[in-house]
Write an enzyme that holds these catalytic residues in place. Structure first.
Site: not given
Ligand code: ADP
Ligand code: ADP
Ligand code: ZN
Length: 221
Positions: A13, A88, A127, A160, A171
């Site tokens: 996203k 969400r 990431r 992160r 998650r």
């Protein structure tokens, strides 16, 4: 043009939102980025949100809706915006639709990026994110020109805190339990375009550009 990028964590996203910003000239509204900025600044809202984010849970609808409602009335959102990571929950979606309606607006496109669970884990574990400008990278799939340095602003990239394997699994579960039902919601609203989020970043960009300019080549389900 109001666009929602929808999909599980790691589906791309943020990556595709950056493309839409550059290609269509509308701002990105990322609730994750806004919440991380509040945590970093140590605001009261950031203090409340931090532990939930670290655990991979959802921050309360009230907090997130407050942030978005304030952001979408800014001047740069007049011609539209791309939402990334919001809504969400069904409540967030209902609230978004009602406050857009107050100014005669509605969601034009929801682009759902479908990616399987193992791909998500591989993506999030590799990431890297720029703490200054928010741009995202991957150690194999989307490398910066110079290792560990943001192409856009030269800042050293970070991993992160919530991209550890344990939090990632949480998650994904939270997405399955609380967010995935929105797909049916958007389908019923008649604005859902589903594409595979698993191809090359540039191929996905081309499909999104086609959807947003011509109404789409994707599976308009
Ligand atoms: P989200 O915002 O949905 O959590 P990101 O855009 O941050 O997802 O992407 C998650 C990770 O996967 C990042 O490291 C990004 O560089 C990488 N990525 C994004 N799209 C692709 C793709 N199509 N193929 C491989 N890696 C991708
Ligand atoms: P992802 O890469 O998983 O899509 P985000 O950057 O969008 O992550 O969000 C990071 C965290 O911020 C989430 O795990 C959640 O704790 C919080 N968050 C972001 N957006 C929302 C939202 N719309 N509602 C509730 N919590 C949110
Ligand atoms: Zn940067």
């Amino acid at each position: 043009m109001i666009v929602v990028l929808f999909g599980p964590p790691g589906s791309g996203k943020g990556t595709q939102a950056q493309f839409i910003v550059e290609h269509f000239g509308i701002p990105q509204i990322s609730t994750g980025d806004m919440l991380r900025a509040a945590v970093k600044a140590g605001t009261p809202l950031g203090v409340i949100a931090k532990s939930t984010m670290d655990a991979g849970g959802l921050v309360s609808d009230e907090v997130v809706l407050g942030l978005v409602a304030e952001r979408v009335v800014a001047d740069d959102c007049a011609k539209g915006f791309v939402l990334d990571g919001f809504p969400r929950t069904i409540h967030q979606a209902d609230s978004l639709i009602s406050f857009l309606k107050e100014s005669g607006k509605s969601i034009n496109f929801v682009v759902s990026l479908d990616v399987d669970r193992q791909d998500i884990i591989n993506r999030l574990s590799g990431r890297r994110t720029c703490p200054a400008c928010g741009k995202g990278y991957h150690i194999f799939f989307n490398k910066p020109v110079c290792e560990s340095v943001c192409d856009a602003c030269g800042t050293t990239l970070i991993q992160r805190a919530d991209d550890t394997e344990e939090t990632v699994i949480n998650r994904i579960d939270v997405y399955d339990e609380q967010t995935s039902a929105l797909k049916k919601y958007f389908k019923e609203l008649g604005v859902l375009f589903c594409i595979s989020g698993s191809g090359q970043i540039s191929d996905i960009q081309a499909q999104i550009a086609s959807i947003l300019t011509s109404g789409g080549i994707g599976d308009h389900s």
